[in-house]
Design an enzyme around this catalytic site. Structure first.
Site, short mmCIF file in Angstrom:
data_model
loop_
_atom_site.label_atom_id
_atom_site.label_comp_id
_atom_site.label_asym_id
_atom_site.label_seq_id
_atom_site.Cartn_x
_atom_site.Cartn_y
_atom_site.Cartn_z
N ARG A 121 -18.78 -0.80 11.06
CA ARG A 121 -19.55 0.40 10.75
C ARG A 121 -20.90 0.05 10.16
O ARG A 121 -21.93 0.52 10.61
CB ARG A 121 -18.78 1.28 9.75
CG ARG A 121 -17.61 1.98 10.36
CD ARG A 121 -16.72 2.59 9.33
NE ARG A 121 -16.18 1.56 8.46
CZ ARG A 121 -15.16 1.72 7.65
NH1 ARG A 121 -14.59 2.88 7.54
NH2 ARG A 121 -14.70 0.72 6.92
N LYS A 127 0.85 -1.20 0.00
CA LYS A 127 0.00 0.00 0.00
C LYS A 127 0.87 1.24 0.00
O LYS A 127 2.00 1.21 0.49
CB LYS A 127 -0.87 0.02 1.27
CG LYS A 127 -2.25 -0.59 1.08
CD LYS A 127 -3.12 -0.25 2.28
CE LYS A 127 -4.45 -0.97 2.26
NZ LYS A 127 -5.22 -0.71 3.49
N SER A 131 -10.64 6.37 6.92
CA SER A 131 -9.43 7.15 6.64
C SER A 131 -9.44 7.64 5.19
O SER A 131 -8.99 8.76 4.90
CB SER A 131 -8.18 6.30 6.89
OG SER A 131 -8.12 5.92 8.24
O1 PNS Z 1 -7.48 -0.53 8.75
P1 PNS Z 1 -7.48 -1.72 7.81
O2 PNS Z 1 -6.58 -1.46 6.62
O3 PNS Z 1 -8.86 -2.14 7.42
O4 PNS Z 1 -6.83 -2.94 8.66
C1 PNS Z 1 -6.73 -4.22 8.10
C2 PNS Z 1 -5.88 -5.16 8.96
C3 PNS Z 1 -4.53 -4.54 9.30
C4 PNS Z 1 -6.61 -5.46 10.24
C5 PNS Z 1 -5.69 -6.46 8.13
O5 PNS Z 1 -5.24 -6.11 6.86
C6 PNS Z 1 -4.71 -7.45 8.76
O6 PNS Z 1 -4.97 -8.02 9.78
N1 PNS Z 1 -3.54 -7.62 8.09
C7 PNS Z 1 -2.48 -8.48 8.58
C8 PNS Z 1 -2.28 -9.68 7.67
C9 PNS Z 1 -3.10 -10.88 8.17
O7 PNS Z 1 -3.01 -11.27 9.32
N2 PNS Z 1 -3.88 -11.47 7.27
C10 PNS Z 1 -4.67 -12.66 7.61
C11 PNS Z 1 -6.07 -12.33 8.05
S1 PNS Z 1 -7.05 -12.02 6.64
#
Ligand code: PNS
Length: 161
Positions: free
Chosen positions: A90, A41, A128
Protein backbone atom coordinates in the site's frame (compact mmCIF):
# COMPACT_ATOMS: atom_id res chain seq x y z
CA UNK A 1 1.41 -24.63 -14.26
CA UNK A 2 2.25 -21.42 -12.39
CA UNK A 3 0.79 -21.38 -8.89
CA UNK A 4 0.74 -18.41 -6.48
CA UNK A 5 -0.21 -17.88 -2.86
CA UNK A 6 -1.91 -14.71 -1.62
CA UNK A 7 -1.52 -14.95 2.17
CA UNK A 8 -3.04 -12.89 4.95
CA UNK A 9 -5.31 -12.73 7.96
CA UNK A 10 -8.31 -11.43 5.98
CA UNK A 11 -10.18 -10.37 9.15
CA UNK A 12 -12.21 -9.47 7.12
CA UNK A 13 -11.37 -9.47 3.41
CA UNK A 14 -11.52 -5.90 2.01
CA UNK A 15 -11.83 -4.41 -1.48
CA UNK A 16 -8.04 -3.96 -1.36
CA UNK A 17 -7.49 -7.70 -0.87
CA UNK A 18 -9.98 -8.55 -3.61
CA UNK A 19 -8.16 -6.26 -6.03
CA UNK A 20 -4.86 -8.05 -5.34
CA UNK A 21 -6.47 -11.52 -5.59
CA UNK A 22 -8.07 -10.64 -8.97
CA UNK A 23 -4.85 -9.24 -10.39
CA UNK A 24 -2.89 -12.28 -9.18
CA UNK A 25 -5.45 -14.58 -10.79
CA UNK A 26 -4.73 -12.90 -14.13
CA UNK A 27 -1.00 -13.53 -13.79
CA UNK A 28 -1.04 -17.15 -12.58
CA UNK A 29 -2.77 -20.38 -13.58
CA UNK A 30 -3.89 -21.12 -10.05
CA UNK A 31 -4.09 -18.96 -6.91
CA UNK A 32 -4.43 -20.16 -3.34
CA UNK A 33 -5.62 -17.55 -0.89
CA UNK A 34 -4.02 -18.68 2.38
CA UNK A 35 -5.65 -17.59 5.62
CA UNK A 36 -3.22 -17.73 8.51
CA UNK A 37 -4.52 -19.47 11.64
CA UNK A 38 -2.76 -17.41 14.28
CA UNK A 39 -3.45 -18.51 17.86
CA UNK A 40 -1.78 -15.40 19.31
CA UNK A 41 -4.24 -13.01 17.63
CA UNK A 42 -7.86 -12.47 18.60
CA UNK A 43 -9.65 -12.18 15.27
CA UNK A 44 -13.16 -10.75 14.83
CA UNK A 45 -14.10 -13.54 12.41
CA UNK A 46 -13.40 -17.24 12.92
CA UNK A 47 -11.28 -18.97 10.29
CA UNK A 48 -14.42 -20.76 9.02
CA UNK A 49 -16.22 -17.42 8.64
CA UNK A 50 -13.25 -15.88 6.83
CA UNK A 51 -13.07 -18.86 4.46
CA UNK A 52 -16.79 -18.56 3.74
CA UNK A 53 -16.58 -14.79 3.13
CA UNK A 54 -13.56 -15.14 0.84
CA UNK A 55 -15.31 -17.92 -1.10
CA UNK A 56 -18.36 -15.68 -1.55
CA UNK A 57 -16.45 -12.66 -2.86
CA UNK A 58 -14.19 -14.67 -5.19
CA UNK A 59 -16.84 -17.06 -6.54
CA UNK A 60 -16.57 -15.60 -10.06
CA UNK A 61 -12.78 -16.02 -10.28
CA UNK A 62 -12.38 -19.54 -11.59
CA UNK A 63 -8.71 -20.15 -10.74
CA UNK A 64 -8.87 -19.09 -7.07
CA UNK A 65 -9.05 -21.51 -4.12
CA UNK A 66 -9.45 -20.51 -0.48
CA UNK A 67 -7.64 -22.44 2.26
CA UNK A 68 -6.34 -21.87 5.78
CA UNK A 69 -2.88 -22.73 7.04
CA UNK A 70 -0.87 -22.71 10.23
CA UNK A 71 2.87 -22.61 10.65
CA UNK A 72 5.24 -21.21 8.07
CA UNK A 73 3.92 -19.61 4.92
CA UNK A 74 6.65 -21.22 2.81
CA UNK A 75 5.59 -24.69 4.03
CA UNK A 76 2.05 -23.94 2.86
CA UNK A 77 3.45 -22.65 -0.46
CA UNK A 78 5.53 -25.80 -0.90
CA UNK A 79 2.56 -28.03 -0.07
CA UNK A 80 0.58 -26.28 -2.81
CA UNK A 81 3.53 -26.45 -5.25
CA UNK A 82 3.45 -22.66 -5.53
CA UNK A 83 6.44 -20.84 -6.97
CA UNK A 84 5.40 -17.39 -5.79
CA UNK A 85 3.98 -15.52 -2.81
CA UNK A 86 2.09 -12.39 -3.83
CA UNK A 87 1.62 -9.43 -1.47
CA UNK A 88 -0.06 -6.08 -2.01
CA UNK A 89 2.01 -3.03 -1.09
CA UNK A 90 0.00 0.00 0.00
CA UNK A 91 2.54 2.57 1.06
CA UNK A 92 6.18 3.00 2.03
CA UNK A 93 5.12 2.12 5.57
CA UNK A 94 4.35 -1.44 4.42
CA UNK A 95 7.68 -1.81 2.72
CA UNK A 96 10.08 -2.45 5.60
CA UNK A 97 8.02 -5.21 7.20
CA UNK A 98 7.10 -6.80 3.89
CA UNK A 99 10.73 -6.90 2.70
CA UNK A 100 11.77 -8.41 6.03
CA UNK A 101 9.18 -11.18 5.58
CA UNK A 102 10.13 -11.67 1.92
CA UNK A 103 13.83 -12.00 2.76
CA UNK A 104 13.07 -14.38 5.64
CA UNK A 105 10.96 -16.53 3.34
CA UNK A 106 13.69 -16.44 0.68
CA UNK A 107 16.23 -17.56 3.27
CA UNK A 108 14.10 -20.53 4.31
CA UNK A 109 12.81 -21.42 0.84
CA UNK A 110 15.06 -20.01 -1.89
CA UNK A 111 12.97 -21.54 -4.68
CA UNK A 112 9.93 -19.43 -3.77
CA UNK A 113 9.76 -15.83 -4.97
CA UNK A 114 7.83 -12.97 -3.40
CA UNK A 115 6.07 -10.63 -5.80
CA UNK A 116 4.81 -7.21 -4.62
CA UNK A 117 1.87 -5.67 -6.43
CA UNK A 118 1.17 -2.00 -5.74
CA UNK A 119 -2.33 -1.67 -4.32
CA UNK A 120 -4.90 0.13 -6.44
CA UNK A 121 -4.67 3.81 -5.42
CA UNK A 122 -8.34 3.72 -4.41
CA UNK A 123 -7.51 1.31 -1.60
CA UNK A 124 -4.10 2.47 -0.50
CA UNK A 125 -5.49 3.69 2.85
CA UNK A 126 -7.45 0.54 3.51
CA UNK A 127 -6.81 -2.23 6.03
CA UNK A 128 -8.91 -4.76 7.92
CA UNK A 129 -8.21 -2.84 11.16
CA UNK A 130 -9.44 0.44 9.66
CA UNK A 131 -12.59 -1.30 8.44
CA UNK A 132 -13.29 -2.71 11.91
CA UNK A 133 -12.79 0.75 13.45
CA UNK A 134 -15.20 2.38 10.98
CA UNK A 135 -17.73 -0.45 11.47
CA UNK A 136 -17.57 -0.06 15.25
CA UNK A 137 -18.72 3.55 15.03
CA UNK A 138 -21.29 3.02 12.30
CA UNK A 139 -19.38 4.73 9.46
CA UNK A 140 -19.99 4.26 5.74
CA UNK A 141 -18.20 1.13 4.50
CA UNK A 142 -19.45 1.11 0.92
CA UNK A 143 -16.08 2.04 -0.63
CA UNK A 144 -14.18 -0.43 1.54
CA UNK A 145 -16.07 -3.73 1.47
CA UNK A 146 -18.34 -5.72 -0.84
CA UNK A 147 -22.00 -5.47 0.21
CA UNK A 148 -22.20 -9.04 1.51
CA UNK A 149 -19.32 -8.36 3.92
CA UNK A 150 -20.79 -5.03 5.09
CA UNK A 151 -23.90 -6.85 6.25
CA UNK A 152 -21.94 -9.50 8.10
CA UNK A 153 -19.57 -7.07 9.85
CA UNK A 154 -22.43 -4.82 10.91
CA UNK A 155 -24.25 -7.77 12.42
CA UNK A 156 -21.09 -8.86 14.21
CA UNK A 157 -19.94 -5.50 15.54
CA UNK A 158 -23.36 -3.88 15.90
CA UNK A 159 -22.29 -0.42 14.69
CA UNK A 160 -25.09 1.74 13.29
CA UNK A 161 -25.07 3.23 9.83
O1 PNS B 1 -2.71 -9.97 6.62
P1 PNS B 1 -1.46 -10.06 7.45
O2 PNS B 1 -1.80 -10.30 8.90
O3 PNS B 1 -0.55 -8.88 7.26
O4 PNS B 1 -0.66 -11.37 6.91
C1 PNS B 1 0.59 -11.71 7.45
C2 PNS B 1 1.05 -13.09 6.97
C3 PNS B 1 -0.02 -14.14 7.21
C4 PNS B 1 1.37 -13.03 5.51
C5 PNS B 1 2.34 -13.42 7.78
O5 PNS B 1 2.07 -13.21 9.13
C6 PNS B 1 2.84 -14.84 7.58
O6 PNS B 1 3.30 -15.20 6.53
N1 PNS B 1 2.74 -15.66 8.66
C7 PNS B 1 3.11 -17.06 8.61
C8 PNS B 1 4.31 -17.33 9.50
C9 PNS B 1 5.61 -17.24 8.70
O7 PNS B 1 5.77 -17.88 7.67
N2 PNS B 1 6.57 -16.46 9.21
C10 PNS B 1 7.87 -16.34 8.55
C11 PNS B 1 7.95 -15.18 7.60
S1 PNS B 1 8.20 -13.71 8.50
Amino acid sequence: MKIAIVPGSFDPVTNGHIDIIKRTAELFDEVYVGILINSSKKPLFTVEERIELLKKVTKDIKNVKIESFCGLLVDFARAKKASCIVKGLRAVSDYEYEVQMALTNKQIAPEIETLFIPTNGLYSYLSSSIVKEVAKYGGDLTQMLPNEIIEVIQNKIGGKQ
